[in-house]
Write an enzyme that holds these catalytic residues in place. Sequence first.
Site: not given
Length: 201
Positions: A10, A33, A62, A122, A152, A172-173
């Site tokens: 992202r 993604e 998204t 998901k 999480g 992700g992050s």
Amino acid sequence: MSRNIVAILRGIQPSEAEELARVLIDCGITKIEVPLNSPDPFSSIRHMARSFGAHALIGAGTVLTTDDVKRVQDVGGELIVSPDCNPEVIAATKQVGMLSYPGVMTPTECFAALRAGADGLKIFPGSLIGPEGIKAIRAVLPAGTEVLAVGGAGPDNFADWKAAGADGFGIGSALYKPGLTASDVRERATHIVAEYDLVFG
């Protein structure tokens, strides 16, 4: 081994796309993604798919509309991930032969997604229902349903999610956020893959 880790990039810029995809693939993460709320996401997907489509599963996250599904297909993507369960998006994804992973959190959403043709689920946000929630839902899902924990889930708790029935993760992050260098991403990816291999190996 084939690792069921989806890298969620992202905020990635198109200028970073090929380098970061190469780093991830080198580290053993071959599902990537680009969320569509990133800067010029279709360019990033095009760059990755053109260079690495034969070696990795590249697609979009998204994804909220059937128009977006078509645009992802047009730039060479093969994976559609959504934060919600939209039967129209799932159907459009399957009609063009791409993989569909809608976001779900309740049994009702899980079964609606599967009836619409989703390839896997998901569970999002995973942090809200936790491993115990996945364990309860897994008990009623059809055998063989693929379940990914997203939000999480990370290297510190892979074992808890696996014990609850998760088949893989979207990361992700913990893997990438804007401002990180390719070297930063390599270091994070190496750690994540090592922990995944300990749990799933």
